[in-house]
Enzyme design. Structure first.
Site, PDB file in Angstrom:
ATOM      1  N   LYS A 185       0.859  -1.190   0.000  1.00  0.00           N
ATOM      2  CA  LYS A 185       0.000   0.000   0.000  1.00  0.00           C
ATOM      3  C   LYS A 185       0.895   1.240   0.000  1.00  0.00           C
ATOM      4  CE  LYS A 185      -3.877   1.710   2.861  1.00  0.00           C
ATOM      5  NZ  LYS A 185      -4.741   1.357   4.025  1.00  0.00           N
TER       6      LYS A 185
ATOM      7  N   SER B 297      -9.554   1.126   3.162  1.00  0.00           N
ATOM      8  CA  SER B 297      -8.739   2.003   2.343  1.00  0.00           C
ATOM      9  C   SER B 297      -7.607   1.279   1.596  1.00  0.00           C
ATOM     10  CB  SER B 297      -8.123   3.103   3.216  1.00  0.00           C
ATOM     11  OG  SER B 297      -7.216   2.548   4.159  1.00  0.00           O
TER      12      SER B 297
ATOM     13  N   SER C 123      -9.921  -1.320   7.156  1.00  0.00           N
ATOM     14  CA  SER C 123      -9.245  -1.094   5.872  1.00  0.00           C
ATOM     15  C   SER C 123      -8.558  -2.318   5.285  1.00  0.00           C
ATOM     16  CB  SER C 123      -8.218   0.039   6.003  1.00  0.00           C
ATOM     17  OG  SER C 123      -8.898   1.263   6.137  1.00  0.00           O
TER      18      SER C 123
END
Lengths: 67, 475
Positions: B84, B162, B186
């Protein structure tokens, strides 16, 4: 337990609400959603929920959080 | 030059590592194939933030050298992975998914990346994410510099957030595993929506040094993988104490599901309403079937319900207050207005106005929540509930709409915020489909009991093949 709701706390709560209230004239509350006002409303609602939750004075937060 | 079929992109860590050791192909060939696929297909799902092909090829050459000399470094040696875009890679842009940080470059690697590279894994790229991990409270999947995360199972649907790119990239076979992060949902959400296995470790198990801070007391780094087994293998490498992370628990995880107690001696807590009125009607058959598979494993069962706490208000207040404090320079300097999502901008601004007493009250209630979980885990070893109560929403849909209606019974419905507040580990397993879209079931346990969750997850994946399913037309 009543000592938890002293004038200081009531005063602090009013002060905390004051800027948000001052920033929003009542007639604008009903207007279409301004995102900032929506966010402030959401913060106030959360604060209201937290305030309504019974909590002993002795309950301490964990500043260094450990699970 | 090795020719790779589609199967290679959906292989597990153990499968690929065994083939690398047998020299069926080189680490360089494997890395090049994954880089090609990530660069070609990643943008189709708005999943790619940055290709790191140059670094990957250099690292893969080192791995080949080690393999040639029979220097075996463990199961992750030669395995391509992606992270990420909230983790730093020295000398490369780290955007946190947000336009105001588009040019940001750090001169050090995140601890997680250091550890994985030390184990011989090959970093191929950085993956898209919701801007600033959604700390201001985003309302639309479009809250990202790279556009909304698109779901490989149906590009009109959201990949979840996310860790949007991490979920999509694993689902589409663009990487073997991905690193994501969770403050409140997330990892669990993209894992469920994209049909991959996601592990949110206990708070403090994995160092956050080099990761964007959103909430110092709630942020956790975890993995999205093809299987529970892969989650265990990756956590083993990324866990461990780190003096550079004040939240570090100073503990190392060793993957040893074989030493977990017999299932007949374990108690699973569940709430019937989670699989009935809490779930979207169309998702109930698959969720009930997944629950049946778990029940048939021979656990003792106990009906449970989360105690009555204002989970949403506590989580929201803590994340907003800490997140707005983190990003205070961005807010004060006015660059916050360059974020993509208006609600997120407003949420960060409003978060700065949260009085200290409200933040502290939230943290005090949080202590009570932790106490209640300690009591619950005296009688129960694992909690089971749907990861999300319906499939991925449409990309243009406002979040928190259909399928999120509040039922009468609380059940374990709030386990994502509650479990995050208590720092508990969670494992999301693919468990079926609703209208062609994946669903997930999650297992939550007491702190540092990841091996129990992984043992149950591994057994579930031996009894089902949902984790082996592939989205249609991924190239």
């Amino acid at each position: 337990m009543r000592a938890a709701y002293t004038r200081r706390e009531v005063g602090a709560a009013l002060l905390a609400a004051a800027p948000a209230l001052a920033a929003v004239p009542p007639q604008q509350e009903t207007k279409a959603q301004d995102p900032l006002e929506e966010a402030r409303r959401s913060v106030r609602e959360a604060a209201g929920e937290l305030a309504a939750f019974p909590l002993e004075m002795s309950k301490e937060p964990s500043f260094v959080f450990k699970p | 030059m090795a020719q790779f079929g589609e199967d290679i992109f959906f292989s597990t860590i153990a499968e690929l590592n065994a083939r690398l050791k047998k020299r069926e192909f080189s680490a360089r060939e494997l890395a090049a194939a994954f880089c090609d696929r990530l660069e070609k297909t990643g943008p189709k799902y708005n999943a790619l933030a940055l290709s790191l092909r140059d670094l990957a090829m250099r690292k893969a050459a080192d791995v080949d050298d080690d393999l040639r000399r029979e220097r075996f470094r463990g199961p992750l040696q030669g395995i391509p992975f992606a992270v990420k875009d909230l983790l730093t890679v020295a000398g490369k842009p780290t955007t946190w998914g947000a336009e105001p940080y588009a040019g940001q470059v750090f001169d050090y690697d995140a601890t997680v990346i250091d550890k994985l590279e030390g184990a011989g894994a090959v970093l191929t790229g950085k993956l898209a994410m919701v801007e600033l991990a959604g700390g201001g409270g985003y309302r639309y999947p479009s809250a990202s510099m790279t556009g909304p995360g698109l779901n490989p199972w149906d590009v009109t649907r959201w990949s979840g957030g996310s860790s949007s790119g991490s979920g999509a990239a694993v689902a589409a076979g663009l990487t073997v595993f991905a690193i994501g992060s969770e403050t409140s949902g997330s990892i669990m959400t993209p894992a469920a929506f994209c049909g991959v296995t996601g592990l949110r470790p206990t708070y403090g198990y994995v160092s956050r040094y080099g990761a964007m801070a959103l909430s110092w007391t709630m942020d956790k780094i975890g993995t999205l993988c093809r299987s529970a087994e892969d989650c265990g293998l990756t956590l083993q490498e990324i866990s461990g104490g780190d003096g550079k992370d004040p939240g570090s628990a100073g503990k190392r995880f060793y993957y040893a599901p074989q030493f977990v107690r017999k299932f007949a001696d374990l108690t699973v807590g569940y709430a019937p309403s989670d699989f009935e009125e809490s779930a979207a009607e169309s998702s109930r058959p698959a969720l009930r079937e997944a629950w049946r598979v778990i029940k048939d494993m021979g656990f003792r069962l106990k009906e449970v319900e989360l105690p009555d706490f204002p989970y949403g208000a506590v989580t929201g207040t803590i994340i907003r207050a800490e997140g707005s404090a983190v990003f205070e320079p961005l807010i004060a300097g006015g660059q916050v207005d360059r974020l993509a999502d208006k609600d997120q901008i407003a949420g960060l601004k409003a978060g700065l106005e949260i009085p200290a007493k409200d933040y502290l009250r939230a943290m005090r209630i949080r202590r009570l929540i932790q106490d209640e979980f300690r009591k619950l885990f005296v009688d129960v070893n694992v909690l089971v509930t749907p990861s999300r109560f319906g499939p991925a929403s449409k990309v243009e849909e406002r979040l928190g709409g259909a399928g999120d209606a509040k039922p009468k019974s609380r059940g374990l419905r709030d386990l994502i915020p509650a479990g995050n507040l208590a720092g508990l580990p969670a494992l999301s397993l693919p468990c079926g489909f609703d209208g062609g879209l994946p669903l997930g079931i999650s297992l939550v346990g007491r702190p540092f009991y990841e091996n129990t969750l992984l043992a149950v997850g591994r057994e579930f994946q031996q009894a089902t093949d949902w984790h082996r399913r592939r989205p249609p037309a991924t190239t």
